[in-house]
Write an enzyme that holds these catalytic residues in place. Sequence first.
Site, mmCIF file in Angstrom:
data_model
loop_
_atom_site.group_PDB
_atom_site.id
_atom_site.type_symbol
_atom_site.label_atom_id
_atom_site.label_comp_id
_atom_site.label_asym_id
_atom_site.label_seq_id
_atom_site.Cartn_x
_atom_site.Cartn_y
_atom_site.Cartn_z
ATOM 1 C CE LYS A 62 -10.423 -2.230 -30.039
ATOM 2 N NZ LYS A 62 -11.268 -1.506 -30.986
ATOM 3 C CG PHE A 112 -24.428 -25.874 -8.412
ATOM 4 C CD1 PHE A 112 -24.667 -25.579 -7.076
ATOM 5 C CD2 PHE A 112 -25.511 -26.043 -9.264
ATOM 6 C CE1 PHE A 112 -25.961 -25.452 -6.602
ATOM 7 C CE2 PHE A 112 -26.808 -25.917 -8.804
ATOM 8 C CZ PHE A 112 -27.043 -25.622 -7.467
ATOM 9 N N PRO A 158 -7.905 -19.155 -9.321
ATOM 10 C CG PRO A 158 -8.436 -17.503 -7.762
ATOM 11 C CD PRO A 158 -7.932 -17.693 -9.164
ATOM 12 C CG ASP A 159 -11.739 -24.742 -7.221
ATOM 13 O OD1 ASP A 159 -12.703 -24.371 -6.504
ATOM 14 O OD2 ASP A 159 -11.810 -25.708 -8.009
ATOM 15 C CB ILE A 160 -14.037 -19.483 -5.347
ATOM 16 C CG1 ILE A 160 -13.356 -18.436 -6.233
ATOM 17 C CG2 ILE A 160 -14.739 -18.834 -4.163
ATOM 18 C CD1 ILE A 160 -14.311 -17.584 -7.044
ATOM 19 C CE LYS A 163 -16.450 -30.801 -11.593
ATOM 20 N NZ LYS A 163 -16.998 -30.074 -12.748
ATOM 21 C CG ASP A 174 -12.158 -24.029 -15.437
ATOM 22 O OD1 ASP A 174 -12.428 -24.022 -14.224
ATOM 23 O OD2 ASP A 174 -12.782 -24.710 -16.268
ATOM 24 C CE LYS A 228 -14.414 -28.022 -7.985
ATOM 25 N NZ LYS A 228 -14.041 -26.724 -8.503
ATOM 26 C CG ASN A 274 -19.265 -18.924 -18.065
ATOM 27 O OD1 ASN A 274 -20.407 -18.717 -17.673
ATOM 28 N ND2 ASN A 274 -18.216 -18.886 -17.242
HETATM 29 O O1 C5P Z 1 -14.223 -27.305 -11.281
HETATM 30 P P1 C5P Z 1 -15.589 -26.976 -11.735
HETATM 31 O O2 C5P Z 1 -15.706 -25.634 -12.356
HETATM 32 O O3 C5P Z 1 -16.239 -27.990 -12.597
HETATM 33 O O4 C5P Z 1 -16.436 -26.986 -10.362
HETATM 34 C C1 C5P Z 1 -17.643 -26.398 -10.244
HETATM 35 C C2 C5P Z 1 -17.888 -25.926 -8.834
HETATM 36 O O5 C5P Z 1 -16.734 -25.291 -8.303
HETATM 37 C C3 C5P Z 1 -18.969 -24.903 -8.752
HETATM 38 O O6 C5P Z 1 -19.566 -25.006 -7.479
HETATM 39 C C4 C5P Z 1 -18.211 -23.598 -8.914
HETATM 40 O O7 C5P Z 1 -18.910 -22.500 -8.379
HETATM 41 C C5 C5P Z 1 -16.937 -23.883 -8.157
HETATM 42 N N1 C5P Z 1 -15.739 -23.225 -8.689
HETATM 43 C C6 C5P Z 1 -15.130 -22.232 -7.971
HETATM 44 N N2 C5P Z 1 -13.988 -21.633 -8.431
HETATM 45 C C7 C5P Z 1 -13.431 -22.044 -9.598
HETATM 46 C C8 C5P Z 1 -14.035 -23.055 -10.328
HETATM 47 C C9 C5P Z 1 -15.193 -23.615 -9.862
HETATM 48 O O8 C5P Z 1 -15.645 -21.841 -6.915
HETATM 49 N N3 C5P Z 1 -12.321 -21.470 -10.014
#
Ligand code: C5P
Length: 403
Positions: free
Chosen positions: A292, A332, A310-312, A346, A282, A350, A213
């Site tokens: 390739k 953020f 994974p959502d870090i 959010k 995501d 989170k 992105n």
């Molecule tokens: O879910 P979204 O991407 O909108 O949330 C944004 C926040 O979550 C940011 O702080 C981003 O660094 C964190 N994030 C993360 N891992 C992901 C998706 C988002 O740490 N897979």
Amino acid sequence: MKELDGKHIVLGLSGGIACYKSAELCRLLIKQGASVQVVMTEAAAQFITPVTMQALSNRPVYGSQWDAREPNHMPHINLSRGADAILIAPCSADFFARLAQGRADELLSLLCLARPADRVPLLLAPAMNREMWAHPATQRNLAQVAQDGAVVLGVGHGDQACGETGDGRMLEPAELLEEVIAFFTPKLLAGQRVLVTAGPTFESIDPVRGITNHSSGKMGFAIARAAREAGAEVTLVAGPVHLPTPHGVRRVNVRSAQEMLAVTEPQAQDATVFIATAAVADWRPATQSEQKIKKDGSGQTPVLGFVENPDILATVAQSERARSGQLFCVGFAAESHDLLAHASAKRERKGVPLLVGNIGPATFGQDDNALLLVDAQGHRELPHASKRVLARQLVAEIARRLP
Ligand code: C5P
């Protein structure tokens, strides 16, 4: 607003080849709004002329305690009294020895000794050959001057003018400028260990392609720098971006979301503040081709399946340290509209105490931004400004919320 507006710096040069860098340092200090009074030892004048330093600082250079330009004939008193800091760059091995002994037989060491130590700090940028640097006498002198209240800055590692390689190079002018700015920054995060994720992630499709992105990493890098300037120990986990590492910040480069998690999770075990600015992808391709993927001329396009990353932030926010209040987590949200509603939702989702909203398309890659801070008490806007300024404001907001 420049970073050193209103600051008066006495820039002292002792003898060493690094004197050539002091010309650039003088320029950088002045560009940031400082006034600079240059004082040179006789040895320094062998390496760079006072003419150069006078032209750059726009002030006469001082080099002798017998200088009759001062009506009271006391340049060591007059020059040191009005200074916000004295910066010796380069500070040679010999000059460290003089400072350690409190010698006063030439103007620069004399004015260091005569400065009011409680209000005029002394910053020293060592510069010498690696053997001189490593010598016990030098290390003894460094420890002594630090004990006497001077701030001994770090040294660089690398090629030396003598042809050897090792520790002892003077920091680069831009690094020294960062050190001076950091020195004047209030230490709101002293003792904190701050972990920042920044930039995009890159999710491979095959060895040559992937999805990513437009995140530039600038906001996260600015936050890492501001946190370090505020006295924190900072680790920056960076996705693929082309940004220089802020001075004094430990950086770990990663590519994918999974790599970012693998580095971030253990680091968070030791941190006291976690700031997730990274624009983590995501989804990632469900399979990654080892070779390739070739266009075969049939007009058929490959079918890509995706799995969720994974959502870090959510993972770290659910850790024991975060839930027990030992780790303060900041998220953020890059949105395109309805910032407050999305950021509030959010924050809940989170499970973080503070969420920072911004308009993604308007800020990606830019040097400025505007932030909306959302916490359990309500929300607050940090109006449009440079990311550097906003990063400092955010650091102050985080510091206020720490236990
Ligand atoms: O879910 P979204 O991407 O909108 O949330 C944004 C926040 O979550 C940011 O702080 C981003 O660094 C964190 N994030 C993360 N891992 C992901 C998706 C988002 O740490 N897979």
